[in-house]
Structures are given as structure tokens and as C-alpha cells.
Design a protein around this motif. Structure first.
Motif, mmCIF file in Angstrom:
data_model
loop_
_atom_site.group_PDB
_atom_site.id
_atom_site.type_symbol
_atom_site.label_atom_id
_atom_site.label_comp_id
_atom_site.label_asym_id
_atom_site.label_seq_id
_atom_site.Cartn_x
_atom_site.Cartn_y
_atom_site.Cartn_z
ATOM 1 N N UNK A 422 0.824 -1.213 0.000
ATOM 2 C CA UNK A 422 0.000 0.000 0.000
ATOM 3 C C UNK A 422 0.859 1.264 0.000
ATOM 4 N N UNK A 423 1.915 1.297 0.812
ATOM 5 C CA UNK A 423 2.677 2.552 0.947
ATOM 6 C C UNK A 423 3.461 2.897 -0.314
ATOM 7 N N UNK A 424 3.960 1.891 -1.047
ATOM 8 C CA UNK A 424 4.714 2.221 -2.267
ATOM 9 C C UNK A 424 3.790 2.878 -3.284
ATOM 10 N N UNK A 425 2.485 2.660 -3.141
ATOM 11 C CA UNK A 425 1.535 3.299 -4.047
ATOM 12 C C UNK A 425 1.213 4.723 -3.593
ATOM 13 N N UNK A 426 1.158 4.924 -2.279
ATOM 14 C CA UNK A 426 0.744 6.220 -1.726
ATOM 15 C C UNK A 426 1.842 7.274 -1.882
ATOM 16 N N UNK A 427 3.063 6.922 -1.476
ATOM 17 C CA UNK A 427 4.126 7.924 -1.350
ATOM 18 C C UNK A 427 4.493 8.629 -2.657
ATOM 19 N N UNK A 428 4.659 7.919 -3.786
ATOM 20 C CA UNK A 428 5.047 8.649 -5.002
ATOM 21 C C UNK A 428 4.011 9.696 -5.428
ATOM 22 N N UNK A 429 2.781 9.559 -4.956
ATOM 23 C CA UNK A 429 1.762 10.537 -5.340
ATOM 24 C C UNK A 429 1.847 11.788 -4.479
ATOM 25 N N UNK A 430 2.741 11.775 -3.475
ATOM 26 C CA UNK A 430 2.761 12.897 -2.538
ATOM 27 C C UNK A 430 4.048 13.717 -2.565
ATOM 28 N N UNK A 431 5.164 13.119 -3.003
ATOM 29 C CA UNK A 431 6.441 13.802 -2.724
ATOM 30 C C UNK A 431 7.044 14.519 -3.929
#
Length: 536
Positions: A422-431
Motif C-alpha cells: 500500500x505505501x509504495x503506491x501512496x508515497x510517489x503521489x505525494x512527494x
């Protein structure tokens, strides 16, 4: 409000959780629903295709797809997805999220239907048309990755952004369940309508001609949920961050968001020109990007790559595991529809117990303990459980210990979903900055798909028995399951290390993470004066 942050973005950051957040989750999540549904169903379908199209007269065991055909049917969608992630990711930054979003969905709907219509009755023609349409289905699904994540992160507020992006991803869980439930239903109905003897009693009669409809129906129904959300996707306004920061049209951003948020927002054209003069926009391959986000991109691509190797290798062990626990009897003791029914049931149970809860644990905790912590915990336990399965592997193969093996195995997947999946999907959309956000997410996701191919195909060959006599039909000898599990443990440990390259984005605004609202174009850190504190 301090600093020179656009009011429209600030309004989105501090907005209370509202109805539009939930509609956005459903609209954005449908791509993942379709993705998971499709990937789930193809493993059932390949079984059936083998029985229908690769039946050998007089053979003791039911027909199955030759290794190269099986790899093509399963792998071609991955190739399509990888290409789609890169292409649509780039296009989403070029044309805007919304324009591209309808295209990907249309592609998915058309290709789902077409893959069920794969023409001809000859094995070769059916397989080649199936592969052709599955490639383009994958292409559409690939486009959905960067766009869904980016749209959700740009719509969300600061406090619960992680949970919303994770919830979009968690729609995969529902896709798996829907695929399972539907496959169980269809195969049970056909089994009741067209009874047939098991394979060992009557090899030809065990696969009823109607079985050919089963796989086609299962594949085509995948188009329904996507088609239903098409209208809503067209009605969704372009995200304010794209309109204001990339297209530089603050007026439209303000009016779009005042409708969505149901409040008055003033357009501030002068602020954009001010932001413009302060910061020359650097491109993806510039030195400036390398300095600011180079390591971040390395972190998001490597962790996703390593995770997917481990995550997609599961499908290999799944069939062996089910047969080992005795959930699925020997193929020759069942007829074709019975077999589809049994496999679908087993996979759905696994999904219910380990996969789906993991996703929702992430949604619940991601904004409390943060992305970084969840990713580290996940990789750590995946490593532990892989080694715990690998080192005493002989012990787990005994009949009495099989349940233990399954429990351990389920935990690995619980911690993948409550963790890096889940986190590898979330983080690139934020940083990353808005004008490169969907491109960078696409690159990270494509790197993950490369890992998925390594996981799904590399390990198909690696996990084969060392003894030539015991390998599956048509495969060369490998290093065995035990050593494969050890390799997977090492891969998870590497994922743990690379996680340290990725910054924590919990509770920060997107502009703060990407340094897009700095007074000074040079500094890598956001200056205090431009922090997004607001005093409404």
C-alpha cells in the motif's frame, strides 16, 4: 493565511472530510477494482483454457497450457500495464489528469469485453487474440495507476490524504473478492446445469462444451464496474493543483473547487505569476530534479520493484499450497467446472482472511503512524516470515504441519498489504512536484511491474525442482522452493534498507513536500514563511 500559498490549495488542504472525498475514492478506485478482478480471474481462466483447448487424448492428466503459452497469457497484461504506466503517467502531466482519465477507462471496458470474445475455436487463434486484447487491457489499467493516485492525492486534505490514497488502492481487495464470488457463482451454476463425470472416468466428457462460455463470461463481466463509473469520471473537474500549478489557470481552479467544496474561493492570478518568477520550472532529467528528488525517485522505484518481486511470486506457491493442504483434490478426480469452483473458493478464502484486512489496516493507521513506519514494519515482517518458511522448509512439507504453513504464508501477505504494497503506491503521489507528479508515479509503478514480472516468471523457473525428473512439464530444473523462499527473504530485507531513502509525508501539504511554495527557488527545504499554516 501566511506565505504565498494559493488560497484554493489551502482550502483543499484544510477541508473537512466530505462526501466528494468518498465519491472520488469510488471513482478513482474502479480502475483498481477492474485490475484486481482481471488478474484474479485469469489464473482461474488459464486452468479452464488448458482443459478446453489443450486436451491430449489418452493422457492420464487433464490438459494444461504449455509453459510458453501460460507465460504469454499471464505476462502480456503485465507488459501492457508497464507500458501504460509510463505513457499515461507522462500524458497525465502533459494534458491534465481528467482528459486522460476517461481514455484509460474506455480502453479497459472495451478490452475486457473483447478479451472475452477472443475469436476462433482453434487454440492458436483463441490464445493470440486473447493475448492481444489483454495487452491493451493492461495498457489501460497501467494508466490508471499514476492517474488515480495523483487525482486522489490532489483532491484530499492534509490530515487524511494517506488514508484516501490507500483506500483507492484497497479497492483491489474488493476486486479480488468480486472476482472470486462471481467465478464461484458462475461455475456452480454451470456445474448444476451441465453435470459431467470426473476426468478419470471420462476424459472428453468431463469438460462440457458449455465450459467455453464460463471463462468468457467471467472475463467480460470485468467491464461492468468500470463502465458504470465512466459517466462520473467525465463529470469530475480537473484537479485544482493541475489547473493552478501546471496549467496556470487559477480562475478555473478557484471556480472548480468552490463548486466541489461548496465555499467561495477567490482566484489569485497575481500569486501564480509571483510563484512563476521565483522558480524556474526544472524538468525530470535536470540537475535540479536530481538534487531535490533524485534519491526520492530512487527510493520509490527500488522499494516498489523489490516488493512486487515478493508479492507476485505468491501466485506460484498458491496452487501448490492449496493442493498440499488438500483444499483442492487432484485434477483428474474432478470435472472442469468443479475444478474452477474449487480454485476460486480457495483463493477467495485466502483473500478474505489475509489480503483484504491488510489493506484496511493501512487505511486506518497510515495517517496515525505514517507511511515510513508502515513500510518498515511490513518489509521487516515479510522478511521474518519468508525465512521462517524457508529455513525449516522440510518441516512444513509434512502433512501435520500444513496448516501452520498456510498461517505463516497468510501473514506474509497480511504484512505486504499492511505495509509496502500500500505505501509504495501512496508515497510517489505525494512527494513530487505537481507538473511531474503523475510521471514520477508512473515511473515508480512501472518499476514495480518489472518486479512483478521477475516475481511471476523468474520464480516460475527458479522454484522448479533441482531434479530434472521432478520438474513441471516443459520446465528446466531450478533451485527448488526452499532456496527460492530464501532469495525472497533477502529481497524483502533489501526493501527494508531502501525504504530509508523515502521521506515521510504524513500531515504535510503536497506543496510543502515538493517545495513548490518556497520564497526562494534555490533552497531544498520549504521556508517557514511559506508553511501552509492558515488562520481562517
Amino acid at each position: 493565511m501566511t506565505g504565498n500559498k494559493l488560497q484554493v490549495l489551502d482550502a483543499l488542504d484544510v477541508a473537512k472530510t466530505q462526501w466528494y472525498h468518498f465519491t472520488a475514492i469510488i471513482i478513482a478506485g474502479m480502475g483498481f477494482f477492474t485490475d484486481a478482478y482481471d488478474l484474479f480471474c485469469i489464473s482461474l481462466v488459464t486452468k479452464l483454457l488448458g482443459l478446453i483447448y489443450y486436451h491430449v487424448d489418452g493422457s492420464k492428466t487433464p490438459g494444461s497450457l504449455p509453459p510458453n503459452v501460460s507465460a504469454a497469457v499471464n505476462g502480456v497484461a503485465f507488459c501492457g500495464t508497464l507500458a501504460g504506466q509510463l505513457f499515461f503517467g507522462w500524458l497525465g502531466d502533459k494534458l491534465g489528469r481528467k482528459k486522460v482519465y476517461g481514455m484509460t477507462l474506455m480502453l479497459m471496458v472495451l478490452c475486457s469485453v473483447a478479451s472475452g470474445l477472443s475469436f476462433g475455436s482453434h487454440p492458436k487463434s483463441v490464445m493470440s487474440t486473447l493475448c492481444f486484447f489483454r495487452f491493451w487491457l493492461g495498457f489501460g489499467i497501467g494508466g490508471d495507476y499514476p492517474l488515480s493516485a495523483t487525482i486522489m492525492s490532489e483532491y484530499a486534505n492534509k490530515k487524511t490524504r494517506g488514508a484516501f490514497i490507500a483506500a483507492v488502492f484497497a479497492m483491489q481487495g474488493f476486486g479480488i473478492l468480486a472476482g472470486g464470488v462471481f467465478a464461484i457463482t458462475v461455475s456452480a451454476l454451470f456445474k448444476a446445469w451441465f453435470p459431467a463425470p470426473p476426468y478419470e472416468v471420462d476424459p472428453v466428457g468431463s469438460t462440457v462444451p458449455e465450459a467455453d462460455y464460463v471463462w468468457r463470461i467471467i472475463l467480460m463481466v470485468g467491464a461492468l464496474p468500470a463502465a458504470l463509473t465512466y459517466y462520473w469520471r467525465l463529470k469530475m473537474p480537473e484537479t485544482a493543483r493541475y489547473t493552478a500549478l501546471v496549467a496556470k489557470d487559477t480562475k478555473r481552479a478557484a471556480s472548480d473547487m468552490s463548486k466541489v467544496l461548496q465555499m467561495d474561493i477567490e482566484a489569485e492570478p497575481e500569486k501564480v505569476t509571483q510563484l512563476e518568477q521565483e522558480k524556474a520550472s526544472y524538468g525530470l532529467f535536470s540537475k535540479e530534479f536530481g538534487i531535490r528528488h533524485g534519491l526520492h525517485l530512487l527510493g520509490t522505484t527500488t522499494t516498489w520493484f523489490l516488493l512486487d518481486i515478493a508479492f507476485y511470486s505468491q501466485n506460484l506457491f498458491q496452487k501448490d499450497i492449496f493442493s498440499a493442504i488438500g483444499w483442492i483434490p487432484l485434477a483428474k478426480t474432478m470435472n472442469a467446472l468443479e475444478e474452477v469452483f474449487r480454485i476460486a473458493r480457495a483463493q477467495t478464502l485466502i483473500a478474505l482472511c489475509s489480503t483484504v484486512p491488510g489493506y484496511w489496516f493501512t487505511v486506518a493507521l497510515i495517517d496515525i503512524i505514517g507511511r515510513f513506519a508502515i513500510q518498515l514494519i511490513g518489509f521487516f515482517f515479510m522478511t521474518v516470515f519468508m525465512f521462517a518458511l524457508a529455513i525449516p522448509y522440510e518441516h512444513w512439507t509434512h502433512k501435520d504441519n500444513r496448516i501452520g504453513f498456510v498461517v505463516m504464508y497468510s501473514f506474509t501477505f497480511f504484512f505486504a498489504n499492511f505495509g509496502p504494497n500500500a505505501t509504495t503506491f501512496v508515497v510517489p503521489a505525494e512527494i513530487f512536484p505537481a507538473r511531474l507528479r503523475s510521471t514520477c508515479h508512473g515511473i515508480s509503478a512501472a518499476s514495480g511491474k518489472l518486479g512483478a514480472m521477475v516475481g511471476a516468471f523468474g520464480f516460475l523457473y527458479l522454484a522448479q525442482n533441482k531434479d530434472k525428473a521432478k520438474t513441471d512439464a516443459g520446465y528446466p530444473p531450478g533451485i527448488g522452493v526452499k532456496n527460492s523462499l530464501i532469495v525472497l527473504g533477502v529481497i524483502n530485507a533489501l526493501g527494508f534498507m531502501f525504504t530509508f531513502l523515502v521521506p515521510e509525508s504524513k500531515g504535510k501539504s503536497l506543496e510543502e513536500m515538493s517545495g513548490e511554495n518556497e520564497n526562494n527557488g534555490k533552497s531544498g527545504k520549504a521556508l517557514p514563511s511559506s508553511s501552509s499554516s492558515s488562520n481562517h
